[in-house]
Design a protein around this motif. Structure first.
Motif, short mmCIF file in Angstrom:
data_model
loop_
_atom_site.label_atom_id
_atom_site.label_comp_id
_atom_site.label_asym_id
_atom_site.label_seq_id
_atom_site.Cartn_x
_atom_site.Cartn_y
_atom_site.Cartn_z
N VAL A 1 -6.33 2.48 11.05
CA VAL A 1 -7.00 3.14 9.93
C VAL A 1 -6.94 2.27 8.67
O VAL A 1 -7.94 2.13 7.95
CB VAL A 1 -6.37 4.53 9.69
CG1 VAL A 1 -6.78 5.08 8.33
CG2 VAL A 1 -6.79 5.49 10.79
N LEU A 2 -5.79 1.67 8.40
CA LEU A 2 -5.68 0.83 7.21
C LEU A 2 -6.52 -0.44 7.33
O LEU A 2 -6.88 -1.05 6.32
CB LEU A 2 -4.21 0.46 6.96
CG LEU A 2 -3.31 1.61 6.52
CD1 LEU A 2 -1.89 1.12 6.29
CD2 LEU A 2 -3.85 2.30 5.27
N ALA A 3 -6.86 -0.80 8.56
CA ALA A 3 -7.74 -1.96 8.78
C ALA A 3 -9.22 -1.57 8.72
O ALA A 3 -10.09 -2.42 8.90
CB ALA A 3 -7.43 -2.61 10.13
N GLY A 4 -9.48 -0.28 8.48
CA GLY A 4 -10.86 0.17 8.33
C GLY A 4 -11.44 0.89 9.53
O GLY A 4 -12.61 1.26 9.54
N ALA B 1 9.55 6.03 10.57
CA ALA B 1 8.54 5.32 11.35
C ALA B 1 7.72 4.39 10.47
O ALA B 1 7.48 3.22 10.82
CB ALA B 1 7.63 6.32 12.06
N LEU B 2 7.29 4.88 9.31
CA LEU B 2 6.47 4.06 8.42
C LEU B 2 7.26 2.90 7.83
O LEU B 2 6.66 1.91 7.39
CB LEU B 2 5.88 4.93 7.31
CG LEU B 2 4.87 6.00 7.76
CD1 LEU B 2 4.33 6.76 6.55
CD2 LEU B 2 3.73 5.39 8.56
N ALA B 3 8.59 3.02 7.81
CA ALA B 3 9.41 1.92 7.30
C ALA B 3 9.28 0.67 8.17
O ALA B 3 9.64 -0.43 7.73
CB ALA B 3 10.88 2.36 7.23
N ARG B 4 8.76 0.83 9.38
CA ARG B 4 8.53 -0.33 10.24
C ARG B 4 7.36 -1.18 9.75
O ARG B 4 7.18 -2.32 10.21
CB ARG B 4 8.24 0.12 11.68
CG ARG B 4 9.34 0.93 12.33
CD ARG B 4 8.98 1.17 13.79
NE ARG B 4 9.81 2.18 14.42
CZ ARG B 4 9.68 2.55 15.69
NH1 ARG B 4 8.75 1.98 16.45
NH2 ARG B 4 10.47 3.48 16.21
N LEU B 5 6.56 -0.61 8.87
CA LEU B 5 5.39 -1.34 8.35
C LEU B 5 5.75 -1.86 6.96
O LEU B 5 5.76 -1.11 5.99
CB LEU B 5 4.18 -0.40 8.28
CG LEU B 5 3.83 0.31 9.60
CD1 LEU B 5 2.66 1.27 9.40
CD2 LEU B 5 3.50 -0.71 10.68
N PRO B 6 6.06 -3.14 6.83
CA PRO B 6 6.62 -3.66 5.58
C PRO B 6 5.69 -3.59 4.38
O PRO B 6 6.15 -3.59 3.24
CB PRO B 6 6.96 -5.12 5.94
CG PRO B 6 6.08 -5.45 7.10
CD PRO B 6 5.92 -4.18 7.87
N LEU C 1 1.97 4.68 14.73
CA LEU C 1 1.91 3.35 14.14
C LEU C 1 0.59 2.66 14.47
O LEU C 1 0.00 1.97 13.62
CB LEU C 1 3.09 2.51 14.62
CG LEU C 1 4.47 3.04 14.21
CD1 LEU C 1 5.57 2.17 14.79
CD2 LEU C 1 4.60 3.12 12.70
N ARG C 2 0.11 2.86 15.69
CA ARG C 2 -1.19 2.30 16.07
C ARG C 2 -2.30 2.90 15.21
O ARG C 2 -3.19 2.18 14.73
CB ARG C 2 -1.45 2.57 17.55
CG ARG C 2 -2.69 1.86 18.12
CD ARG C 2 -2.85 2.16 19.60
NE ARG C 2 -1.69 1.74 20.37
CZ ARG C 2 -0.86 2.57 21.00
NH1 ARG C 2 -1.08 3.88 20.96
NH2 ARG C 2 0.17 2.12 21.67
N ARG D 1 0.84 -1.19 0.00
CA ARG D 1 0.00 0.00 0.00
C ARG D 1 0.88 1.24 0.00
O ARG D 1 2.03 1.20 0.43
CB ARG D 1 -0.93 -0.04 1.21
CG ARG D 1 -1.97 -1.14 1.09
CD ARG D 1 -2.78 -1.33 2.36
NE ARG D 1 -1.99 -1.94 3.41
CZ ARG D 1 -2.49 -2.38 4.56
NH1 ARG D 1 -3.80 -2.27 4.79
NH2 ARG D 1 -1.72 -2.92 5.47
N SER D 2 0.33 2.36 -0.48
CA SER D 2 1.13 3.56 -0.69
C SER D 2 0.75 4.66 0.29
O SER D 2 -0.39 4.74 0.75
CB SER D 2 0.96 4.07 -2.12
OG SER D 2 -0.41 4.35 -2.39
#
Length: 209
Positions: free
Chosen positions: A119-122, A21-26, A113-114, A3-4
């Motif tokens: 949010v990405l989970a809806g 920080a976002l780099a922690r989310l692969p 990150l939380r 995802r972008s």
């Protein structure tokens, strides 16, 4: 396919920190960084990202304007406001406009990150301080996002003609919105509107650029 995300903040050091920080989310890839509101709108229009991390106080186009334009051009983009401002009027307006999340800059990185994961989970996420403030000031906000945008621009000293040109609508439309705003908030002068803008935190947003 990852995802972008687009990061919109006028301070380079903050953008770098957010990228790290976002780099922690692969499964999330940063595809653009905007240093002002106009760049943020352009990136959203062309890239249609999964996520927009948006600062409220940026040059050229304020965060509330960017939020409105991002919603118009890319309705599926999730928007998390990342801000140092805590004016309850702005928080209420964004919550009413169904912002997906609000995170405070002074909070821990884990909050961000939380928020992103939720949010990405809806879901939706509001920093605890903001959630408490929204609960305390739960009265409905009478202005639409467009009216709030125009009031914010009026608060910076722009004329109806300048506002019309900056957001690509007619001067008559701006004046109609201004009349509706004055009717809704119960004032009959520009000075009264400015007092309302101060109370709702709009001038604070305009000055923190």
């Amino acid at each position: 396919m990852p995802r972008s995300a687009i990061i919109a903040d006028d301070h380079e050091i903050i953008r770098q920190g957010l990228r790290q920080a976002l780099a922690r989310l692969p499964d999330l890839q940063v595809v653009g960084e905007a240093a002002n509101g106009l760049e943020a709108i352009r990136f959203v229009k062309t890239l249609r990202p999964t996520l927009l991390l948006l600062d409220l106080a940026m040059p050229f186009s304020k965060g509330i304007e960017v939020f409105s334009e991002a919603r118009r051009w890319s309705p599926k983009t999730k928007i998390i406001v990342f801000t140092g401002l805590t004016a309850h009027g702005l928080a209420q307006q964004l919550a009413q406009a169904e912002v997906d999340g609000m995170v405070l800059k002074r909070g821990p990185i884990e909050d961000l990150l939380r928020a992103v994961n939720l949010v990405l989970a809806g879901g939706r996420y509001f920093a605890p301080e903001l959630a408490a403030m929204l609960a305390e000031h739960s009265e409905p906000v009478p202005l639409t996002p467009r009216e709030m945008q125009i009031l914010s621009l009026l608060a910076t000293g722009k004329s109806s003609g300048q506002i019309a040109q900056s957001i690509n609508i007619s001067r008559r439309t701006v004046e109609n919105h201004r009349a509706n705003i004055m009717r809704k908030v119960g004032v009959n002068s520009i000075a009264g509107l400015m007092s309302y803008a101060v109370r709702e935190g709009l001038l604070e947003t305009a000055r923190q650029v």
